[in-house]
Design a protein around this motif. Structure first.
Motif, PDB file in Angstrom:
ATOM      1  N   ASP A 133       0.792  -1.230   0.000  1.00 40.62           N
ATOM      2  CA  ASP A 133       0.000   0.000   0.000  1.00 40.62           C
ATOM      3  C   ASP A 133       0.826   1.284   0.000  1.00 40.62           C
ATOM      4  O   ASP A 133       0.328   2.343   0.349  1.00 40.62           O
ATOM      5  CB  ASP A 133      -1.018  -0.004   1.157  1.00 40.62           C
ATOM      6  N   GLY A 140      -5.421  -3.073   0.465  1.00 43.38           N
ATOM      7  CA  GLY A 140      -5.684  -2.814   1.875  1.00 43.38           C
ATOM      8  C   GLY A 140      -6.640  -1.653   2.063  1.00 43.38           C
ATOM      9  O   GLY A 140      -7.072  -1.003   1.103  1.00 43.38           O
ATOM     10  N   PRO A 185      -5.987   1.281   3.027  1.00 45.26           N
ATOM     11  CA  PRO A 185      -5.539   2.563   2.451  1.00 45.26           C
ATOM     12  C   PRO A 185      -6.011   2.749   1.001  1.00 45.26           C
ATOM     13  O   PRO A 185      -6.253   3.880   0.564  1.00 45.26           O
ATOM     14  CB  PRO A 185      -4.013   2.477   2.523  1.00 45.26           C
ATOM     15  N   ILE A 201      -6.660  10.409   4.207  1.00 46.22           N
ATOM     16  CA  ILE A 201      -6.644   9.002   4.658  1.00 46.22           C
ATOM     17  C   ILE A 201      -7.027   8.893   6.133  1.00 46.22           C
ATOM     18  O   ILE A 201      -7.797   8.015   6.530  1.00 46.22           O
ATOM     19  CB  ILE A 201      -5.211   8.420   4.459  1.00 46.22           C
ATOM     20  N   LYS A 230     -10.130  -9.055   9.363  1.00 46.09           N
ATOM     21  CA  LYS A 230      -9.769 -10.092   8.396  1.00 46.09           C
ATOM     22  C   LYS A 230      -9.175 -11.285   9.120  1.00 46.09           C
ATOM     23  O   LYS A 230      -8.673 -11.169  10.231  1.00 46.09           O
ATOM     24  CB  LYS A 230      -8.841  -9.551   7.306  1.00 46.09           C
ATOM     25  N   LYS A 265       1.096   8.512   3.273  1.00 43.19           N
ATOM     26  CA  LYS A 265       1.247   8.956   4.666  1.00 43.19           C
ATOM     27  C   LYS A 265       2.214  10.120   4.652  1.00 43.19           C
ATOM     28  O   LYS A 265       3.130  10.150   3.855  1.00 43.19           O
ATOM     29  CB  LYS A 265       1.804   7.832   5.537  1.00 43.19           C
TER      30      LYS A 265
HETATM   31  P1  AMP Z   1      -5.152  -3.497   6.091  1.00 44.90           P
HETATM   32  O1  AMP Z   1      -3.886  -4.306   6.103  1.00 44.90           O
HETATM   33  O2  AMP Z   1      -5.852  -3.569   4.802  1.00 44.90           O
HETATM   34  O3  AMP Z   1      -6.043  -3.814   7.253  1.00 44.90           O
HETATM   35  O4  AMP Z   1      -4.692  -1.979   6.251  1.00 44.90           O
HETATM   36  C1  AMP Z   1      -3.770  -1.655   7.240  1.00 44.90           C
HETATM   37  C2  AMP Z   1      -2.980  -0.435   6.835  1.00 44.90           C
HETATM   38  O5  AMP Z   1      -3.810   0.704   6.928  1.00 44.90           O
HETATM   39  C3  AMP Z   1      -1.837  -0.139   7.788  1.00 44.90           C
HETATM   40  O6  AMP Z   1      -0.665  -0.739   7.424  1.00 44.90           O
HETATM   41  C4  AMP Z   1      -1.674   1.342   7.672  1.00 44.90           C
HETATM   42  O7  AMP Z   1      -0.884   1.634   6.546  1.00 44.90           O
HETATM   43  C5  AMP Z   1      -3.069   1.822   7.392  1.00 44.90           C
HETATM   44  N1  AMP Z   1      -3.749   2.333   8.604  1.00 44.90           N
HETATM   45  C6  AMP Z   1      -4.249   1.630   9.637  1.00 44.90           C
HETATM   46  N2  AMP Z   1      -4.823   2.441  10.543  1.00 44.90           N
HETATM   47  C7  AMP Z   1      -4.671   3.710  10.058  1.00 44.90           C
HETATM   48  C8  AMP Z   1      -5.055   5.019  10.531  1.00 44.90           C
HETATM   49  N3  AMP Z   1      -5.733   5.176  11.674  1.00 44.90           N
HETATM   50  N4  AMP Z   1      -4.719   6.079   9.759  1.00 44.90           N
HETATM   51  C9  AMP Z   1      -4.055   5.921   8.598  1.00 44.90           C
HETATM   52  N5  AMP Z   1      -3.679   4.740   8.111  1.00 44.90           N
HETATM   53  C10 AMP Z   1      -3.983   3.647   8.820  1.00 44.90           C
END
Ligand code: AMP
Ligand code: ZN
Ligand code: FE
Ligand code: FE
Length: 296
Positions: free
Chosen positions: A13, A148, A150, A165, A183, A270
């Motif tokens: 991501d 993901g 993001p 984001i 998940k 980010k």
């Molecule tokens: P996923 O693996 O699809 O569940 O997405 C997780 C990713 O989302 C993490 O590695 C971060 O890059 C991003 N992420 C998670 N929580 C946040 C948040 N509160 N603000 C911004 N990005 C986040």
């Protein structure tokens, strides 16, 4: 000399292609970088080749999402047991073509492909008009198969539902928010074992995200991870204030764990520059020395 041992590329991501990261690393004054994409080693060969061409050290890595629930006693009737926050395990010095990491990749891909449409369904039920195809199109443009939250957040920005984001996570996608869908995850033991199978060292990423406020409880949690084979904890990370980082440094000393550190760089996704954690070379050196001998 400095290193950055936690970065993401378009293989997961991040927004920078793996072969372009090394030049950015040099521009940031780094002498070594690790690429640690979520649940995939797909970007490692291209990043390794570019590091070699440019003369900086490369640490092939991965970041595996794991189930923060350490009590893994079978309880199929109740899979909604309370959990602490987020558990991510970094693997450093892994073989990119390891069979166990390929298994992690395949299963997490499956898990994401099941979860992501459910997130879109929840968003739709909340009156947010995006489609799963919008998400697939964005991922396809970026050339990733590891889709993901993001990416979903990016679609929400494109369609004007949120400004950034962060807002997407606080309003919809974060844990406990209305469009959050958990998940299916590996256990910590499985993630650590896969990293070791690939010849790597396992480090607890951004321990602050575990959200264990009590220091004794955190000690016990990390001690349990160590008993499962954990080698290190990430001390420097943008989510850690200097005080928090100092407390993790102490925790590492108490538990005789190595330390790692990095910016968790995600490119434009980010607001954190590559190399911004100023991780000293000695951190990289200690890891390099502790790395298990390659078993070929
Ligand atoms: P996923 O693996 O699809 O569940 O997405 C997780 C990713 O989302 C993490 O590695 C971060 O890059 C991003 N992420 C998670 N929580 C946040 C948040 N509160 N603000 C911004 N990005 C986040
Ligand atoms: Zn990420
Ligand atoms: Fe992470
Ligand atoms: Fe990360």
């Amino acid at each position: 000399m400095f290193c950055d041992l936690h970065t993401h590329s378009t293989a997961s991501d991040g927004t920078v292609r793996p072969e372009l990261l090394p030049q950015l690393a040099i521009d940031a004054g780094l002498s070594a970088i690790a690429l640690t994409d979520h649940d995939t080693t797909a970007g490692l060969p291209a990043c390794a080749a570019a590091c070699k061409a440019l003369g900086i050290d490369f640490v092939p890595g991965i970041e595996i999402s794991a189930d923060p629930l350490l009590d893994t006693s079978p309880d199929p009737a109740n899979d909604d047991r309370p959990r602490v926050g987020t558990l991510h395990i970094l693997g450093l010095f892994v073989r990119h073509d390891d069979a166990e990491l390929a298994h992690v990749h395949d299963r997490m891909l499956d898990s994401r492909l099941q979860r992501n449409p459910l997130i879109v369904e929840r968003l739709n039920a909340l009156g947010v008009n995006i489609t799963y195809d919008d998400v697939l199109a964005l991922a396809s443009d970026e050339g990733t198969e590891i889709i993901g939250r993001p990416h979903i957040a990016q679609v929400l920005i494109q369609k004007g539902y949120v400004q950034n984001i962060k807002e997407a996570f606080t309003k919809y996608l974060g844990q406990g928010k209305p469009a959050y869908v958990r998940k299916d995850l590996f256990t910590a033991a499985q993630a650590i074992d896969a990293i070791h199978h690939a010849g790597g060292l396992a480090s607890l990423a951004h321990p602050v995200q575990l959200k264990i406020a009590d220091s004794d409880a955190l000690y016990r949690y990390v001690a349990t991870l160590k008993s499962l084979g954990l080698d290190a904890i990430e001390v420097r990370h943008p989510d850690h204030t200097p005080d928090v980082a100092a407390s993790f440094q102490q925790l590492a000393q108490r538990l005789n764990l190595l330390t790692t550190g990095g910016s968790d760089f995600h490119g434009k996704r980010k607001d954190i520059p590559l190399g911004s954690q100023h991780v000293p070379w000695s951190v990289y050196d200690a890891l390099r020395s502790a790395r298990p001998a390659p078993q070929y």
